[in-house]
Design a protein around this motif. Structure first.
Motif, PDB file in Angstrom:
ATOM      1  N   UNK A   1       0.818  -1.210   0.000  1.00  0.00           N
ATOM      2  CA  UNK A   1       0.000   0.000   0.000  1.00  0.00           C
ATOM      3  C   UNK A   1       0.853   1.261   0.000  1.00  0.00           C
ATOM      4  N   UNK A   2       2.053   1.220   0.586  1.00  0.00           N
ATOM      5  CA  UNK A   2       2.930   2.387   0.675  1.00  0.00           C
ATOM      6  C   UNK A   2       4.215   2.230  -0.119  1.00  0.00           C
ATOM      7  N   UNK A   3       4.366   1.117  -0.817  1.00  0.00           N
ATOM      8  CA  UNK A   3       5.596   0.894  -1.559  1.00  0.00           C
ATOM      9  C   UNK A   3       6.806   0.708  -0.665  1.00  0.00           C
ATOM     10  N   UNK A   4       6.613   0.133   0.506  1.00  0.00           N
ATOM     11  CA  UNK A   4       7.680  -0.026   1.485  1.00  0.00           C
ATOM     12  C   UNK A   4       8.313  -1.404   1.361  1.00  0.00           C
ATOM     13  N   UNK A   5       9.585  -1.538   1.732  1.00  0.00           N
ATOM     14  CA  UNK A   5      10.197  -2.871   1.774  1.00  0.00           C
ATOM     15  C   UNK A   5       9.840  -3.591   3.064  1.00  0.00           C
ATOM     16  N   UNK A   6       9.903  -4.915   3.020  1.00  0.00           N
ATOM     17  CA  UNK A   6       9.671  -5.738   4.208  1.00  0.00           C
ATOM     18  C   UNK A   6      11.031  -6.238   4.688  1.00  0.00           C
ATOM     19  N   UNK A   7      11.388  -5.852   5.910  1.00  0.00           N
ATOM     20  CA  UNK A   7      12.680  -6.224   6.487  1.00  0.00           C
ATOM     21  C   UNK A   7      12.467  -7.413   7.401  1.00  0.00           C
ATOM     22  N   UNK A   8      13.122  -8.519   7.098  1.00  0.00           N
ATOM     23  CA  UNK A   8      13.026  -9.726   7.907  1.00  0.00           C
ATOM     24  C   UNK A   8      14.329 -10.003   8.629  1.00  0.00           C
TER      25      UNK A   8
END
Length: 836
Positions: A685-692
């Motif tokens: 929705x915000x074009x954010x990366x997912x940090x795992x």
């Protein structure tokens, strides 16, 4: 067909040449199966050609029906009429009009006669129906009266038991649905009342017949009412038996009801063991219409409890919370417990290696990058048989909150300082946490086996932080150890044991357990897991616990070696399963008496935390307008998922410290466990990366991320994560633009150049004026032109540059707003990679 024969129904009489009137019968159908036959006469209009004779109409002979044996009387022959005279056109027209008028009158008369017959038939039908309904009602009334008289007679004179042959006859007649009663000789059998053939529309008489009792059902209902089955009778008898019991009314059970400040109607009904509908009805009578989920205040709840005859106890919301400070154990119940020792220090100073040497295991291999990412809790048994619980906290700066919690639950702090590296920032922070918690410190100078090791330098460096060791005339014990060479370990354990004896550490093991959460995580197969350090009491499998904002039942306990335990005493770290959620590291753990109490405390803590999070600070009117026009910083959104709660908190704190006035990190969501579809949708929705961090996505989340083009970033070392976020934030800001001023000049005179352009005569005052450089013109320190130098001349010659102190002429690109007294400034632009 002869004239004497009647035409068949639905057929018309044969047409004749000389007949102008036709007679037929039509069958009419009405409701309720009724029909009627109507005679219809139709007169046809005839056209007579000029000069043609109009024949006289034939007489219609009507034949009356006669007996079959009677002879048939033939009609008398009729003499042929005389030939009529020829009619004039006027007479023919009058004759045609007369015939048409007679035909119309006949048609109207037939229709009127049919309507009268129809009305008479309807009246007769209505009267017949009324008469039949009245006859049926009278028949039913007579049958009911006869049935009542028969039942009364049967009650007054019960019939004798039938003989065997009569009983056999009854069994034979059972298939027909009737019972043959014995009739004495010479006695007349009572005639059975006639059953009604039709059921009245007014309704069923069973409503006025009274309640259907067991006696009436067993006697047989000759009125056509429904007979009750044997199962229904058994249920009714069982219900009466439960209701009446031994014949005495059951005594109402009086309960003690605890009433908080606010409570829902449904919860109050559960505490009173009353039906919720009864409470809602009572509230309605009080003028407080409510539903089961509505909340009522303490006074209203008190009135309800009093009205239903129960006892009440009013408590406030703060009374729901478990007060640990007021619960003090008796001195006679206290027993010695193992000390809890926390190892603190800077990154890569050998904390985990020292613990490995004490435990005899290799824990470092399990940590990514050779650094500790979580708080590890271990219990070590010494050669003397005594036990010590060690907490290994990460030394990286991102785990400051974890080290702070570790210092708050510990008894002794082992400050690890490398002999070859001396004091570092995290060493100073560990000293601060230990002093804030008022915990004694034992200094362990590690890596003493290295050639560049200098233990004395470490002791002297500790003086400026008010940590004075015994060799420097202080009270802090210090030990030189080498985890690699296994030297100084026994001396360290002896000093820890001595320090524990000075503290006189005791706890009551024979009570409900209390402790703190050291670490928590979400396991895919086992659910929420929490590492608990028991402070006092004994934690057992099956206990009902409250951990922070969550509650649950201890389904299993595992120690640091992976063994299943049934109970855990004071100062013992265990991992428990069975919580309803993942608590935060540092949350308190308490054992309560039942699940209702556990849910009550957990809900109160959740409500308090929500209120603290949602209540905003008061708005300052003066700052509203000041912040309205302020330039807002850019945002860099991210989604954080980690394997443990402590790691999540550390990552969130670390990335927030990267934020600057130009760009700030925005945490869209953070949590414990693997990456799910919800995380991907939030990031998309915000074009954010997912940090795992030490986690991976499930297959559905991976497929969804590929479709929505969501970027996954995986890390297992925290400073790699912070470096990546820092570089990404700098890249979002773009390169840094730096201007270098090359030269300045004053415009002395303006000349026409070409048809529309202008040229300026300059005196270079500073630096160098070069061609094709970026230039700006200012007038009263206001920029009026921003472009470039188009041409540069010196005495009619084109030159590349003009130095300070010389005059020259220039032209500019797309500007004519030049005046004497303006200033020219040329500059170069340099782009540099931005760093945060």
């Amino acid at each position: 067909m002869s004239e004497t024969e009647k035409p068949k129904l639905g057929m018309r009489a044969p047409l004749g040449i000389k007949r102008t009137v036709e007679t037929g019968q039509v069958k009419q159908s009405f409701s309720h199966g009724r029909s009627n036959t109507v005679v219809v006469e139709v007169k046809k209009r005839r056209f007579v050609r000029p000069g043609e004779e109009v024949p006289a109409p034939e007489p219609v002979v009507e034949v009356a029906p006669a007996p079959v044996a009677a002879p048939v009387v033939a009609p008398k022959p009729v003499a042929p009429p005389a030939a009529p005279r020829a009619l004039t056109p006027l007479e023919r027209r009058e004759q045609q009009e007369r015939l048409l008028r007679e035909a119309e009158e006949a048609r109207m008369s037939a229709l009127e006669e049919a309507r009268r017959r129809d009305d008479r038939a309807k009246i007769d039908t209505t009267e017949d129906e009324k008469r039949r309904v009245e006859e049926n009602r009278k028949a039913e009334e007579e049958a009911r009266i006869a049935a009542e008289e028969a039942a009364a007679e049967a009650l007054r004179n019960p019939p004798p038991q039938p003989e065997p042959e009569v009983q056999a006859a009854q069994e034979r007649d059972g298939d027909a649905g009737r019972v043959v009663k014995p009739t004495p000789a010479g006695a007349l059998r009572r005639p059975e009342p006639a059953r009604p053939t039709a059921r009245p529309r007014g309704g069923d008489d069973r409503r006025q017949a009274g309640k259907l009792t067991v006696t009436r059902a067993l006697e047989g209902n000759e009125e056509g009412a429904r007979a009750r089955s044997l199962a229904a009778l058994k249920r009714a008898r069982e219900k009466e038996r439960r209701a009446h019991g031994s014949g005495q009314p059951q005594a109402k059970q009086i309960r003690d009801v605890v009433i908080p400040e606010t409570i829902t109607v449904g919860e109050l009904a559960n505490r009173m063991a009353e039906r919720g509908n009864d409470l809602i009805r009572a509230l309605f009578k009080m003028g407080v219409p409510s539903a089961m989920g509505d909340t009522i205040d303490q006074d209203t709840a008190e009135l309800l409890v009093t009205e239903f005859g129960h006892n009440y106890t009013r408590v406030s919301e703060s009374d729901v919370e478990i007060d640990v400070a007021m619960d003090v154990d008796d001195e006679a119940t206290l027993k010695t417990r193992p000390p809890v020792v926390t190892i603190m220090g800077h990154v890569d100073h050998g904390k985990t290696s020292l613990l490995d040497a004490l435990r005899g295991t290799d824990v470092v291999r399990g940590e990514a990058g050779g650094i500790t990412q979580h708080i590890g809790a271990y219990q070590v048994t010494l050669k003397s048989g005594e036990q010590i619980t060690f907490l290994d906290t990460p030394g990286h700066e991102a785990f400051g909150e974890m080290r702070k919690r570790g210092a708050n639950v510990t008894d002794i702090v082992v400050l690890v300082v490398a002999a070859d590296d001396s004091i570092k920032p995290q060493t100073i922070e560990a000293i601060t946490h230990a002093k804030a918690a008022d915990v004694p410190i034992v200094v362990a100078i590690t890596k003493i086996d290295k050639p560049e090791a200098n233990a004395q330098k470490v002791r002297e460096a500790l003086l400026q932080y008010e940590v004075i060791v015994e060799e420097m005339s202080g009270d802090v014990q210090d030990v030189e150890v080498s985890a690699l060479k296994k030297t100084g370990l026994d001396e360290l354990t002896e000093k820890l044991h001595l320090q524990a004896e000075l503290l006189e550490l005791k706890a009551n093991p024979d009570r409900a357990a209390e402790g703190s959460v050291i670490e928590a995580k979400l396991d895919k197969g086992r659910g929420p897991l929490a590492t608990i350090l028991v402070r006092r009491g004994t934690l057992r499998v099956g206990d009902i616990v409250v951990v922070g904002q969550f509650s649950g039942k201890v389904r299993a306990m595992i120690d640091d070696k992976g063994r299943q335990l049934k109970e855990a005493g004071p100062s013992m770290p265990v991992e428990i399963l069975g919580l309803s959620g993942v608590p935060s590291a540092g949350d308190p753990m308490s054992v309560v008496e039942n699940e209702a109490r556990a849910r009550e405390v957990a809900l109160y803590r959740l409500k308090t935390a929500t209120e603290q999070r949602t209540v905003s600070a008061p708005v300052d009117i003066e700052n509203v307008f000041a912040n309205f026009g302020a330039v807002k910083a850019m945002e860099y959104p991210i989604v954080v998922k980690a394997d443990t709660q402590g790691s999540v908190e550390a990552i969130v704190g670390a990335v927030n410290r990267i934020s600057t006035d130009d760009i700030k990190v925005r945490i869209l969501s953070s949590g414990v466990g693997g990456i799910t579809e919800s995380d991907v949708m939030t990031a998309a929705a915000s074009g954010a990366p997912v940090i795992g961090f030490n986690v991976r996505p499930n297959p559905k989340a991976a497929a969804l991320a590929k479709r929505d083009r969501v970027e996954f970033q995986y890390f297992d070392v925290i400073y790699h994560l912070t470096d990546q976020v820092r570089n990404a934030m700098a890249g979002q800001l773009g390169p840094e633009i730096i201007e270098h001023v090359v030269g300045r000049a004053e415009i002395r005179q303006v000349f026409p150049a070409g048809k529309t352009g202008k040229a300026a005569g300059l005196l270079v005052t500073e630096g160098v004026i070069k061609k094709d450089l970026r230039a700006r013109i200012t007038r009263d320190d206001v920029i009026i032109y921003n472009g470039k130098v188009n041409s540069l001349r010196r005495f009619k010659d084109d030159v590349a540059e003009v130095k300070a102190g010389l005059e020259c002429g220039v032209t500019f690109d797309a500007t004519n707003d030049i005046k004497a007294g303006d200033f020219l400034e040329t500059f170069e632009v340099e782009e540099r990679a931005r760093t945060l």
